[in-house]
Motif scaffolding. Sequence first.
Motif, PDB file in Angstrom:
ATOM      1  N   ARG A   1       0.892  -1.224  -0.037  1.00  0.00           N
ATOM      2  CA  ARG A   1      -0.057   0.226   0.072  1.00  0.00           C
ATOM      3  C   ARG A   1       0.961   1.280   0.012  1.00  0.00           C
ATOM      4  O   ARG A   1       0.347   2.210  -0.170  1.00  0.00           O
ATOM      5  CB  ARG A   1      -0.843   0.318   1.203  1.00  0.00           C
ATOM      6  N   ASP A   2       2.118   1.246   0.019  1.00  0.00           N
ATOM      7  CA  ASP A   2       3.014   2.275  -0.104  1.00  0.00           C
ATOM      8  C   ASP A   2       4.402   1.952  -0.799  1.00  0.00           C
ATOM      9  O   ASP A   2       4.462   0.750  -1.282  1.00  0.00           O
ATOM     10  CB  ASP A   2       3.230   2.724   1.303  1.00  0.00           C
ATOM     11  N   GLY A   3       5.042   2.858  -1.003  1.00  0.00           N
ATOM     12  CA  GLY A   3       6.394   2.639  -1.947  1.00  0.00           C
ATOM     13  C   GLY A   3       7.307   1.523  -1.333  1.00  0.00           C
ATOM     14  O   GLY A   3       7.213   1.050   0.074  1.00  0.00           O
ATOM     15  N   ILE A   4       8.083   0.599  -2.211  1.00  0.00           N
ATOM     16  CA  ILE A   4       8.756  -0.434  -1.758  1.00  0.00           C
ATOM     17  C   ILE A   4      10.249  -0.201  -1.630  1.00  0.00           C
ATOM     18  O   ILE A   4      10.761   0.454  -2.871  1.00  0.00           O
ATOM     19  CB  ILE A   4       8.452  -1.672  -2.746  1.00  0.00           C
ATOM     20  N   TRP A   5      10.853  -0.270  -0.565  1.00  0.00           N
ATOM     21  CA  TRP A   5      12.147   0.388  -0.294  1.00  0.00           C
ATOM     22  C   TRP A   5      13.321  -0.825  -0.870  1.00  0.00           C
ATOM     23  O   TRP A   5      14.372  -0.287  -1.331  1.00  0.00           O
ATOM     24  CB  TRP A   5      12.450   0.795   0.862  1.00  0.00           C
ATOM     25  N   ASP A   6      12.949  -1.869  -0.702  1.00  0.00           N
ATOM     26  CA  ASP A   6      13.984  -2.935  -0.825  1.00  0.00           C
ATOM     27  C   ASP A   6      13.425  -4.423  -1.441  1.00  0.00           C
ATOM     28  O   ASP A   6      12.086  -4.654  -1.030  1.00  0.00           O
ATOM     29  CB  ASP A   6      14.598  -3.269   0.520  1.00  0.00           C
ATOM     30  N   VAL A   7      14.226  -5.087  -2.154  1.00  0.00           N
ATOM     31  CA  VAL A   7      13.639  -6.246  -2.695  1.00  0.00           C
ATOM     32  C   VAL A   7      15.000  -6.786  -2.576  1.00  0.00           C
ATOM     33  O   VAL A   7      16.002  -6.611  -2.799  1.00  0.00           O
ATOM     34  CB  VAL A   7      13.404  -5.912  -4.291  1.00  0.00           C
ATOM     35  N   SER A   8      14.782  -8.504  -2.564  1.00  0.00           N
ATOM     36  CA  SER A   8      15.557  -9.344  -2.202  1.00  0.00           C
ATOM     37  C   SER A   8      15.226 -10.802  -2.691  1.00  0.00           C
ATOM     38  O   SER A   8      13.897 -11.058  -2.478  1.00  0.00           O
ATOM     39  CB  SER A   8      16.218  -9.602  -0.776  1.00  0.00           C
ATOM     40  N   VAL A   9      16.061 -11.712  -2.896  1.00  0.00           N
ATOM     41  CA  VAL A   9      15.818 -13.192  -3.181  1.00  0.00           C
ATOM     42  C   VAL A   9      16.576 -13.969  -2.243  1.00  0.00           C
ATOM     43  O   VAL A   9      17.628 -13.837  -2.121  1.00  0.00           O
ATOM     44  CB  VAL A   9      16.172 -13.549  -4.812  1.00  0.00           C
ATOM     45  N   ALA A  10      15.636 -15.054  -1.876  1.00  0.00           N
ATOM     46  CA  ALA A  10      16.196 -15.934  -0.950  1.00  0.00           C
ATOM     47  C   ALA A  10      17.289 -16.769  -1.668  1.00  0.00           C
ATOM     48  O   ALA A  10      17.469 -17.009  -2.725  1.00  0.00           O
ATOM     49  CB  ALA A  10      15.348 -16.947  -0.479  1.00  0.00           C
ATOM     50  N   ARG A  11      18.523 -17.112  -0.916  1.00  0.00           N
ATOM     51  CA  ARG A  11      19.794 -17.396  -1.349  1.00  0.00           C
ATOM     52  C   ARG A  11      19.761 -19.016  -1.257  1.00  0.00           C
ATOM     53  O   ARG A  11      20.205 -19.723  -1.599  1.00  0.00           O
ATOM     54  CB  ARG A  11      21.014 -17.119  -0.688  1.00  0.00           C
ATOM     55  N   THR A  12      18.592 -19.589  -0.561  1.00  0.00           N
ATOM     56  CA  THR A  12      18.376 -21.215  -0.393  1.00  0.00           C
ATOM     57  C   THR A  12      17.139 -21.512  -0.573  1.00  0.00           C
ATOM     58  O   THR A  12      16.049 -20.576  -0.981  1.00  0.00           O
ATOM     59  CB  THR A  12      18.571 -21.438   1.130  1.00  0.00           C
ATOM     60  N   GLN A  13      16.766 -22.699  -0.829  1.00  0.00           N
ATOM     61  CA  GLN A  13      15.341 -23.207  -1.083  1.00  0.00           C
ATOM     62  C   GLN A  13      14.462 -22.966  -0.102  1.00  0.00           C
ATOM     63  O   GLN A  13      14.783 -23.262   1.235  1.00  0.00           O
ATOM     64  CB  GLN A  13      15.633 -24.562  -1.568  1.00  0.00           C
ATOM     65  N   PRO A  14      13.229 -22.565  -0.339  1.00  0.00           N
ATOM     66  CA  PRO A  14      12.699 -22.347  -1.713  1.00  0.00           C
ATOM     67  C   PRO A  14      12.894 -21.015  -2.106  1.00  0.00           C
ATOM     68  O   PRO A  14      13.311 -20.160  -1.250  1.00  0.00           O
ATOM     69  CB  PRO A  14      11.256 -22.480  -1.561  1.00  0.00           C
TER      70      PRO A  14
END
Length: 479
Positions: A156-169
């Motif tokens: 509902r507001d701006g997204i400051w950070d994004v990341s991807v998991a380094r392990t499964q899943p």
Amino acid sequence: MPTESGSCSTSRQAKQKRKSHSLSIRRTNSSEQERTGLPRDMLEGQDSKLPSSVRSTLLELFGQIEREFENLYIENLELRREIDTLNERLAAEGQAIDGAELSKGQLKTKASHSTSQLSQKLKTTYKASTSKIVSSFKTTTSRAVCQLVKEYIGHRDGIWDVSVARTQPVVLGTASADHTALLWSIETGRSLVKYTGHVGSASGDQTAHIWRYAVQLPTPQPVADTSVSGEEEVECSDKDEPDLDGDASSDCPTIRVPLTSLKSHQGVVIAADWLVGGKQAVTASWDRTANLYDVETSELVHSLTGHDQELTHCCTHPTQRLVVTSSRDTTFRLWDFRDPSIHSVNVFQGHTDTVTSAVFTVGDNVVSGSDDRTVKVWDLKNMRSPIATIRTDSAINRINVCVGQKIIALPHDNRQVRLFDMSGVRLARLPRSSRQGHRRMVCCSAWSEDHPICNLFTCGFDRQAIGWNINIPALLQEK
């Protein structure tokens, strides 16, 4: 963001910057066309066989060439004036030292030496400018293919950070100014888990939280082919913006209590990352410090002090116990924890404005981005000067490097995302139009090199994250 089956969620308060809500395509007037020396009918396009996009690119490149040579001509005049001034000064100094005029041979020798130095400076300037022009031509011959794969809408507001998991899943994580963090299915775009444990805007509650998640990934759906060349850009405005008021995350499980809360900062916590091994975490704060914590006990291990102003980011090395912190004081610092008894610190002063992020690459390189509109690539073995400098037209936010292909993703204040290689050559610009791309400032980028569908993610003030498939031709990689 989650790693080692855990997650550190942080975000920051909005920059007090005025943002433009529409984008205009640059047009070249008739006088500029005449200066290029190209036939008018070729430029105006009525009888030309060249596509309009190619004509526009040519006009822009020729205009750039003309501006470069005008600047070089002005600099050449300045250098010639310096030579004349130096010759006059040498003549005067010769009289003062010897009490008489220097012989013409002695004066000629000194003047020739000084002239040689200035000539070398001029040659270096011409070479650098020529390289810049040639690089511009290179980007028009072979382009990366950039395909928008999935949009992740639910904040509902701006997204400051994004990341991807380094392990499964392998899941996508986002942190927003709406006080929540979300985990997403990369394939379907559905939110899987929502975290609502923070009580302050961004991490204004001065804490970093670690929480554990368990998700069941849904069955992926077919993805439509919307591939577009990485250089395309179409004018768009606010009226083209999709309706993002719906809460797509309302039906997913919610976590409200953290597994661990890290409390030692006296200001907003703006970033967090895991040290290799997952037993320690580092946080960066507006209180001008970075803190190293023992995750299991929540105890403060080290407080990293030295920055003169608020920190903006922190990053850990993927394989070694190294930490880099960046700050509004125009510097970034390298902290070494490989030896428990030694915590060496190196300060690097390569920017003229806030360093918004600095990240490691595999090997001995660090890449830093700044509000001074530059990105610089550094060699850890010799950090006195950068080995490459990328100059752009807008402030740069949290960058990320694709380790395998050595590509830097640059998110900009002006809503653009550009891709460069480690030598500073531009590879692509992610497409923006009325149908796709970011419509506000792009805050962060993150690569996922092992995912078969999306290998780059971006997020921004438009409250959405976007997954991209970036295909870099082998020819470009070799360059």
